[in-house]
Design an enzyme around this catalytic site. Structure first.
Site, PDB file in Angstrom:
ATOM      1  N   HIS A 176     -34.159 -30.188 -41.546  1.00  0.00           N
ATOM      2  CA  HIS A 176     -35.042 -30.139 -42.717  1.00  0.00           C
ATOM      3  C   HIS A 176     -34.662 -31.224 -43.726  1.00  0.00           C
ATOM      4  O   HIS A 176     -33.625 -31.173 -44.357  1.00  0.00           O
ATOM      5  CB  HIS A 176     -35.000 -28.754 -43.388  1.00  0.00           C
ATOM      6  CG  HIS A 176     -33.614 -28.231 -43.669  1.00  0.00           C
ATOM      7  ND1 HIS A 176     -32.879 -28.612 -44.766  1.00  0.00           N
ATOM      8  CD2 HIS A 176     -32.849 -27.340 -42.996  1.00  0.00           C
ATOM      9  CE1 HIS A 176     -31.722 -27.977 -44.756  1.00  0.00           C
ATOM     10  NE2 HIS A 176     -31.668 -27.205 -43.693  1.00  0.00           N
ATOM     11  N   HIS A 211     -35.196 -20.270 -48.015  1.00  0.00           N
ATOM     12  CA  HIS A 211     -34.182 -20.858 -48.897  1.00  0.00           C
ATOM     13  C   HIS A 211     -33.455 -19.710 -49.589  1.00  0.00           C
ATOM     14  O   HIS A 211     -34.095 -18.869 -50.238  1.00  0.00           O
ATOM     15  CB  HIS A 211     -34.863 -21.770 -49.918  1.00  0.00           C
ATOM     16  CG  HIS A 211     -33.926 -22.390 -50.911  1.00  0.00           C
ATOM     17  ND1 HIS A 211     -33.006 -23.341 -50.567  1.00  0.00           N
ATOM     18  CD2 HIS A 211     -33.769 -22.182 -52.252  1.00  0.00           C
ATOM     19  CE1 HIS A 211     -32.332 -23.720 -51.637  1.00  0.00           C
ATOM     20  NE2 HIS A 211     -32.771 -23.029 -52.670  1.00  0.00           N
ATOM     21  N   LEU A 232     -38.790 -36.776 -46.565  1.00  0.00           N
ATOM     22  CA  LEU A 232     -38.947 -38.221 -46.365  1.00  0.00           C
ATOM     23  C   LEU A 232     -39.992 -38.823 -47.296  1.00  0.00           C
ATOM     24  O   LEU A 232     -40.567 -39.881 -47.021  1.00  0.00           O
ATOM     25  CB  LEU A 232     -39.282 -38.526 -44.903  1.00  0.00           C
ATOM     26  CG  LEU A 232     -38.232 -38.111 -43.854  1.00  0.00           C
ATOM     27  CD1 LEU A 232     -38.576 -38.692 -42.493  1.00  0.00           C
ATOM     28  CD2 LEU A 232     -36.827 -38.505 -44.273  1.00  0.00           C
ATOM     29  N   ASP A 288     -30.071 -32.122 -44.902  1.00  0.00           N
ATOM     30  CA  ASP A 288     -30.882 -31.768 -46.071  1.00  0.00           C
ATOM     31  C   ASP A 288     -31.053 -32.978 -46.996  1.00  0.00           C
ATOM     32  O   ASP A 288     -30.789 -32.924 -48.192  1.00  0.00           O
ATOM     33  CB  ASP A 288     -30.270 -30.594 -46.832  1.00  0.00           C
ATOM     34  CG  ASP A 288     -31.238 -29.967 -47.835  1.00  0.00           C
ATOM     35  OD1 ASP A 288     -32.461 -30.006 -47.578  1.00  0.00           O
ATOM     36  OD2 ASP A 288     -30.778 -29.456 -48.870  1.00  0.00           O
ATOM     37  N   ASN A 305     -42.551 -31.537 -49.666  1.00  0.00           N
ATOM     38  CA  ASN A 305     -41.970 -31.480 -51.003  1.00  0.00           C
ATOM     39  C   ASN A 305     -42.771 -32.285 -52.024  1.00  0.00           C
ATOM     40  O   ASN A 305     -42.346 -32.473 -53.152  1.00  0.00           O
ATOM     41  CB  ASN A 305     -40.524 -31.999 -50.965  1.00  0.00           C
ATOM     42  CG  ASN A 305     -39.737 -31.635 -52.190  1.00  0.00           C
ATOM     43  OD1 ASN A 305     -39.896 -30.544 -52.743  1.00  0.00           O
ATOM     44  ND2 ASN A 305     -38.885 -32.535 -52.650  1.00  0.00           N
TER      45      ASN A 305
END
Length: 417
Positions: A61, A178, A64, A304, A95
């Site tokens: 995970h 998470h 990028l 990460d 993200n």
């Protein structure tokens, strides 16, 4: 193109050649022959004397950059950083905006991946907009091959949403969670302990992770679904996962390399590159996490990679963004710190993460797909950076083990002669 890797120590527990120093002849994306081979068979020769070669590492995970955060990273620079760091595949999390919450987002990554040097695997979101309110189009994304779903860096506060997600994905996927209760970690900047008190920063308590893991595992037990707990950082979290596995729950877990390398004392100089979520904790947690890797409680190791630009990190610690870049240098730091069998590293950095990402299994045998990570020893400094990120704490690090290169998609990629 036929390429001959000479004198490679092969590391692959499923290969009859495991532990042997042999030559490997590859023809584009396939292993053609293994043994003591003549150089006349190849168009190019790479001498790997003193190196070991294993199945390609996969990062579970990482962010990028695209879409939405291209100023910190993009898919091309992130792929270059991954290859430089020894990874032939990366699970790309959502993200930025728009999110990977439907087939459109998944298709974007898959289409881009075709022209990039490594394999990119989209990790779909659990909820629409990562808001934790409504399930994303997970079945639709699964039809394109996505197997892993989660709201990156967002602990699931809505327990019913988690329950529904686990039930919904039972036939085809796994949820990645998470481990953070955001109410308990609110406004925290680093691990809560003696160091945070000493340097005057608000701490993030262990209980913000342990209570979240306990609740998530209780819902997992109720639904009988499949869950991956990412970025485990506490002793209590490890104990909860170990107990859940003893009950037969379908749970896997990973630890980030930076939690195995640094401790909260490394933040005494307010190094914003070490401001991460979950926070870097004490030497006690670091030791227990490594023990959990070795005994199998922790299934795999992740980087990460969360790149940030200079404006997001070169500022007061309180105002700096969370996140650490690390695709380049993290594996070297891990190899330098711990004495560990090469076969265990293959399991934790290749076999398990590839399985979680639903990637084809790799093996080093004739007729199999040629996809390798090559490691060597010797004095080296982590300097050449493919990543745009400002926040890589491994940059400039002197190491004794480093990635010599990777072979993926029929090409040998290396920064070293």
């Amino acid at each position: 193109m036929k390429l001959l890797f000479k004198n490679a120590q092969i590391i692959d527990v499923k290969s009859p050649y495991n532990g042997q120093e042999l030559d490997i002849l590859v023809n584009d994306e396939q292993i053609e022959a293994i043994g003591n081979l003549s150089t006349e068979q190849a168009e190019g020769v790479i001498d790997l004397k003193g190196c070991w070669l294993t199945t390609g590492f996969a990062e579970l995970h990482s962010d990028l950059g695209e879409p939405g955060n291209e100023e910190s990273e993009d898919l091309l620079s992130g792929s270059a950083a991954a290859a430089s760091g020894g990874f032939t595949a990366v699970g790309v999390v959502s993200n930025g905006h728009p999110h990977y919450e439907s087939k459109t987002g998944v298709e974007f990554i898959l289409n881009k991946s075709e022209s990039l040097p490594i394999h990119l695997v989209p990790v779909g979101t659990l909820s629409k907009g990562r808001k934790g309110e409504e399930l994303s189009e997970m079945f639709e994304m699964n039809q394109l091959g996505t197997h892993l779903f989660g709201d990156y860096k967002q602990g699931v506060s809505n327990a019913n949403l988690l329950k529904l997600g686990l039930l919904y994905t039972k036939p085809f996927g796994r949820l990645m969670v998470h481990p953070e209760n955001h109410e308990l970690s609110a406004n925290g900047k680093m691990h809560e302990g003696a160091t945070s008190t000493y340097i005057g920063l608000k701490g993030i308590p262990v209980v913000s992770e342990s209570t979240q893991i306990q609740r998530d595992l209780s819902i997992l037990e109720y639904t009988e679904g499949a869950m991956h707990i990412a970025s485990v950082s506490t002793v209590e979290g490890v104990e909860c996962i170990r107990d859940a596995k003893s009950k037969g729950l379908n749970v896997t877990a990973s630890v980030n390399i930076h939690h195995l390398i640094f401790t909260d004392e490394d933040l005494e100089n307010y190094n914003t590159a070490l401001k991460v979520s979950p926070p870097i904790r004490t030497d006690v947690e670091r030791s227990v996490l490594w023990e959990a890797v070795v005994d199998g409680t922790i299934d795999c190791i992740a980087v990460d990679h969360l790149p940030k630009d200079i404006e997001q990190k070169q500022c007061e610690f309180d105002n700096a963004e969370f996140g650490m870049a690390g695709l380049e240098g993290a594996v070297s730091a891990l190899l330098d710190r711990y004495e560990v069998s090469k076969e265990l590293l293959q399991e934790k950095l290749s076999t398990v993460p590839r399985s979680l990402l639903n990637l084809p299994e790799l093996t080093i045998q004739e007729g199999a797909t040629a996809e390798f990570t090559i490691i060597t020893s010797g004095s080296e400094q982590i300097t050449a950076m493919g990543s745009k990120a400002f926040n890589n704490p491994f940059k400039g690090l002197d190491v004794n083990n480093f990635v010599k290169g990777v072979y993926v998609k029929g090409s040998y990629l290396s920064l070293h002669a």
